[in-house]
Design a protein around this motif. Structure first.
Motif, PDB file in Angstrom:
ATOM      1  N   VAL A   4     -17.734   5.805   4.925  1.00 46.65           N
ATOM      2  CA  VAL A   4     -17.139   5.668   4.218  1.00 46.65           C
ATOM      3  C   VAL A   4     -15.699   4.325   4.243  1.00 46.65           C
ATOM      4  O   VAL A   4     -15.660   3.960   3.329  1.00 46.65           O
ATOM      5  N   THR A   5     -15.812   3.598   5.503  1.00 42.08           N
ATOM      6  CA  THR A   5     -15.468   2.731   6.104  1.00 42.08           C
ATOM      7  C   THR A   5     -16.183   1.576   4.389  1.00 42.08           C
ATOM      8  O   THR A   5     -15.559  -0.032   4.127  1.00 42.08           O
ATOM      9  N   GLU A   8     -15.155   1.882   1.466  1.00 41.86           N
ATOM     10  CA  GLU A   8     -13.720   1.135   1.097  1.00 41.86           C
ATOM     11  C   GLU A   8     -13.732  -0.492   0.818  1.00 41.86           C
ATOM     12  O   GLU A   8     -13.423  -1.406   0.313  1.00 41.86           O
ATOM     13  N   ALA A   9     -15.026  -1.217   1.951  1.00 46.60           N
ATOM     14  CA  ALA A   9     -14.445  -2.785   2.346  1.00 46.60           C
ATOM     15  C   ALA A   9     -15.715  -3.580   0.813  1.00 46.60           C
ATOM     16  O   ALA A   9     -15.029  -4.081   0.509  1.00 46.60           O
ATOM     17  N   CYS A  10     -16.527  -2.421   0.320  1.00 42.32           N
ATOM     18  CA  CYS A  10     -16.561  -2.886  -1.081  1.00 42.32           C
ATOM     19  C   CYS A  10     -15.573  -2.773  -2.345  1.00 42.32           C
ATOM     20  O   CYS A  10     -16.458  -2.692  -3.714  1.00 42.32           O
ATOM     21  N   GLY A  11     -14.994  -2.211  -2.373  1.00 43.30           N
ATOM     22  CA  GLY A  11     -13.767  -1.745  -3.193  1.00 43.30           C
ATOM     23  C   GLY A  11     -13.692  -0.490  -3.892  1.00 43.30           C
ATOM     24  O   GLY A  11     -12.811  -0.373  -5.161  1.00 43.30           O
ATOM     25  N   ARG A  42      -9.482   5.353  10.112  1.00 40.73           N
ATOM     26  CA  ARG A  42     -10.797   4.596   9.659  1.00 40.73           C
ATOM     27  C   ARG A  42     -10.349   3.391   8.392  1.00 40.73           C
ATOM     28  O   ARG A  42     -11.348   2.667   8.315  1.00 40.73           O
ATOM     29  N   THR A  43      -9.445   3.729   7.478  1.00 41.66           N
ATOM     30  CA  THR A  43      -8.966   3.798   6.283  1.00 41.66           C
ATOM     31  C   THR A  43      -7.777   3.117   5.834  1.00 41.66           C
ATOM     32  O   THR A  43      -7.307   3.428   7.110  1.00 41.66           O
ATOM     33  N   THR A  44      -6.770   2.059   5.140  1.00 40.77           N
ATOM     34  CA  THR A  44      -6.405   2.182   4.809  1.00 40.77           C
ATOM     35  C   THR A  44      -5.906   1.560   3.420  1.00 40.77           C
ATOM     36  O   THR A  44      -4.924   1.975   2.813  1.00 40.77           O
ATOM     37  N   ARG A  45      -7.110   2.168   1.982  1.00 40.10           N
ATOM     38  CA  ARG A  45      -6.743   1.778   0.741  1.00 40.10           C
ATOM     39  C   ARG A  45      -7.669   2.801   0.150  1.00 40.10           C
ATOM     40  O   ARG A  45      -6.244   3.045  -0.751  1.00 40.10           O
ATOM     41  N   VAL A  46      -8.552   2.862   0.618  1.00 40.29           N
ATOM     42  CA  VAL A  46      -9.252   4.382  -0.315  1.00 40.29           C
ATOM     43  C   VAL A  46      -8.535   5.439   0.046  1.00 40.29           C
ATOM     44  O   VAL A  46      -7.772   6.477   0.753  1.00 40.29           O
ATOM     45  N   LYS A  47      -8.232   6.360  -1.613  1.00 36.56           N
ATOM     46  CA  LYS A  47      -7.473   8.196  -2.223  1.00 36.56           C
ATOM     47  C   LYS A  47      -8.644   8.853  -0.575  1.00 36.56           C
ATOM     48  O   LYS A  47      -9.517   8.463  -1.152  1.00 36.56           O
ATOM     49  N   LEU A  48      -7.628   9.793   0.006  1.00 39.45           N
ATOM     50  CA  LEU A  48      -9.066  10.811   0.639  1.00 39.45           C
ATOM     51  C   LEU A  48      -8.588  11.684  -0.282  1.00 39.45           C
ATOM     52  O   LEU A  48      -7.541  12.457   0.135  1.00 39.45           O
ATOM     53  N   GLY A  49      -9.792  12.321  -0.843  1.00 40.92           N
ATOM     54  CA  GLY A  49      -9.988  13.313  -1.571  1.00 40.92           C
ATOM     55  C   GLY A  49     -10.423  14.262  -1.591  1.00 40.92           C
ATOM     56  O   GLY A  49     -11.737  14.109  -0.651  1.00 40.92           O
ATOM     57  N   ILE A  50      -9.674  15.834  -1.255  1.00 45.92           N
ATOM     58  CA  ILE A  50     -10.722  16.407  -1.032  1.00 45.92           C
ATOM     59  C   ILE A  50     -11.182  17.926  -2.646  1.00 45.92           C
ATOM     60  O   ILE A  50      -9.909  17.788  -3.633  1.00 45.92           O
ATOM     61  N   ALA A  51     -12.276  17.660  -3.018  1.00 43.27           N
ATOM     62  CA  ALA A  51     -12.505  18.402  -3.816  1.00 43.27           C
ATOM     63  C   ALA A  51     -14.173  19.472  -3.533  1.00 43.27           C
ATOM     64  O   ALA A  51     -15.401  19.295  -3.175  1.00 43.27           O
ATOM     65  N   VAL A  52     -13.456  20.552  -3.405  1.00 48.32           N
ATOM     66  CA  VAL A  52     -11.768  21.054  -3.588  1.00 48.32           C
ATOM     67  C   VAL A  52     -12.048  22.071  -2.031  1.00 48.32           C
ATOM     68  O   VAL A  52     -12.866  22.367  -1.328  1.00 48.32           O
ATOM     69  N   GLN A  53     -10.300  22.010  -1.729  1.00 46.98           N
ATOM     70  CA  GLN A  53      -9.808  23.195  -0.715  1.00 46.98           C
ATOM     71  C   GLN A  53     -10.116  24.763  -1.306  1.00 46.98           C
ATOM     72  O   GLN A  53      -9.961  24.758  -1.869  1.00 46.98           O
ATOM     73  N   VAL A  54     -11.021  25.316  -0.566  1.00 48.44           N
ATOM     74  CA  VAL A  54     -11.208  26.872  -1.241  1.00 48.44           C
ATOM     75  C   VAL A  54      -9.756  27.671  -0.154  1.00 48.44           C
ATOM     76  O   VAL A  54      -9.976  28.057   1.000  1.00 48.44           O
ATOM     77  N   GLU A 191     -24.857  -4.714   1.085  1.00 45.19           N
ATOM     78  CA  GLU A 191     -25.774  -4.739   2.729  1.00 45.19           C
ATOM     79  C   GLU A 191     -24.695  -4.954   3.585  1.00 45.19           C
ATOM     80  O   GLU A 191     -24.853  -4.618   4.621  1.00 45.19           O
ATOM     81  N   GLY A 192     -25.460  -6.151   3.716  1.00 47.29           N
ATOM     82  CA  GLY A 192     -25.241  -6.631   4.921  1.00 47.29           C
ATOM     83  C   GLY A 192     -23.695  -7.555   4.737  1.00 47.29           C
ATOM     84  O   GLY A 192     -22.958  -7.809   6.773  1.00 47.29           O
ATOM     85  N   ARG A 193     -23.125  -7.561   4.462  1.00 45.46           N
ATOM     86  CA  ARG A 193     -21.533  -8.475   4.531  1.00 45.46           C
ATOM     87  C   ARG A 193     -20.615  -7.020   5.357  1.00 45.46           C
ATOM     88  O   ARG A 193     -20.295  -5.987   5.650  1.00 45.46           O
ATOM     89  N   ARG A 194     -19.681  -8.232   6.067  1.00 40.75           N
ATOM     90  CA  ARG A 194     -18.892  -7.286   6.973  1.00 40.75           C
ATOM     91  C   ARG A 194     -17.577  -7.355   6.228  1.00 40.75           C
ATOM     92  O   ARG A 194     -17.255  -8.160   4.803  1.00 40.75           O
ATOM     93  N   PRO A 195     -16.904  -5.498   6.629  1.00 42.05           N
ATOM     94  CA  PRO A 195     -15.861  -5.175   5.725  1.00 42.05           C
ATOM     95  C   PRO A 195     -14.661  -6.730   6.133  1.00 42.05           C
ATOM     96  O   PRO A 195     -15.111  -7.293   6.873  1.00 42.05           O
ATOM     97  N   SER A 196     -14.044  -6.499   4.847  1.00 39.97           N
ATOM     98  CA  SER A 196     -12.914  -7.413   4.526  1.00 39.97           C
ATOM     99  C   SER A 196     -12.149  -7.393   6.272  1.00 39.97           C
ATOM    100  O   SER A 196     -11.753  -6.319   6.942  1.00 39.97           O
ATOM    101  N   GLY A 197     -11.700  -8.387   7.052  1.00 37.58           N
ATOM    102  CA  GLY A 197     -10.979  -8.065   8.761  1.00 37.58           C
ATOM    103  C   GLY A 197     -11.814  -8.402   9.271  1.00 37.58           C
ATOM    104  O   GLY A 197     -10.993  -8.509  10.409  1.00 37.58           O
ATOM    105  N   ALA A 198     -12.828  -7.728   9.335  1.00 37.99           N
ATOM    106  CA  ALA A 198     -13.971  -7.890  10.406  1.00 37.99           C
ATOM    107  C   ALA A 198     -14.500  -9.633  11.101  1.00 37.99           C
ATOM    108  O   ALA A 198     -14.339 -10.495   9.852  1.00 37.99           O
ATOM    109  N   ARG A 199     -14.752  -9.260  12.543  1.00 42.04           N
ATOM    110  CA  ARG A 199     -14.969 -10.527  12.973  1.00 42.04           C
ATOM    111  C   ARG A 199     -15.937  -9.995  13.824  1.00 42.04           C
ATOM    112  O   ARG A 199     -16.665  -9.239  14.210  1.00 42.04           O
TER     113      ARG A 199
END
Length: 199
Positions: A4-5, A8-11, A42-54, A191-199
């Protein structure tokens, strides 16, 4: 969590979590709201979708509180898809008659909307009764998180499977978060790219 992280880093716009019970060969995701709460931190931007809550399988006041809390933790990033499931085995495991699923779904949906939109409410239903309940917190998104799977046609409403929350339109960007699925969707060279903001 790592997938998931990385997504998010990949857009990616959203991740989607399904509620599946008692099927070890299909999924280990029985508690999508618990996973969404962990992902909110753990995330800052992606929508957190529930598909579906029964809806018929859980107490509606717990669902209302949990969804509202996650919506606050995430800063309003919850998209809540709701349904009743076409898998009778889910109901058998919880000892709930599948024949009641449509009526339980509609009653639970009614309770959720009341809980999120009214300061206090009373509900006298077939399966549940509440008197003078005040749900806190109310969702971050007003009047409540959107349901991206909402259907407007009478055919879907009549069978009770796809009728969703009234109000806000949602987004539906599905992501395959299995490790091999994510690798197939990543642009070449990231594939090996660090997430934005990672050091």
């Amino acid at each position: 969590m790592t997938e998931v992280t990385a997504a998010e880093a990949c857009g990616y716009d959203a991740i989607w979590l399904a509620e599946i019970h008692f099927q070890k060969d299909r999924s280990v995701l029985a508690a999508p709201l618990a996973i969404a709460a962990a992902l909110a931190g753990r995330t800052t931007r992606v929508k957190l979708g529930i598909a579906v809550q029964v809806l018929p399988l859980s107490h509606p006041l717990h669902i209302a509180e949990d969804v509202a809390t996650i919506d606050h933790l995430s800063g309003g990033r919850v998209d809540l898809g709701v349904g009743r499931s076409g898998l009778p085995a889910h109901y058998q495991g919880f000892n709930i008659p599948y024949a009641e699923s449509r009526d339980r779904f509609l009653e639970t949906l009614d309770i959720l909307v009341k809980a999120w939109t009214q300061e206090r409410f009373t509900h006298e239903g077939t399966y549940l009764q509440f008197r003078d309940v005040c749900l806190v917190p109310k969702p971050f998104q007003r009047p409540h998180p959107p349901d991206p799977h909402r259907r407007h046609d009478a055919g879907h409403l009549s069978d009770g499977r796809s009728h969703g929350l009234p109000g806000l339109p949602g987004r539906a960007h599905l992501v395959d978060l299995r490790a091999d699925g994510l690798e197939r969707k990543l642009p070449r060279g990231v594939e090996g790219r660090r997430p934005s903001g990672a050091r």
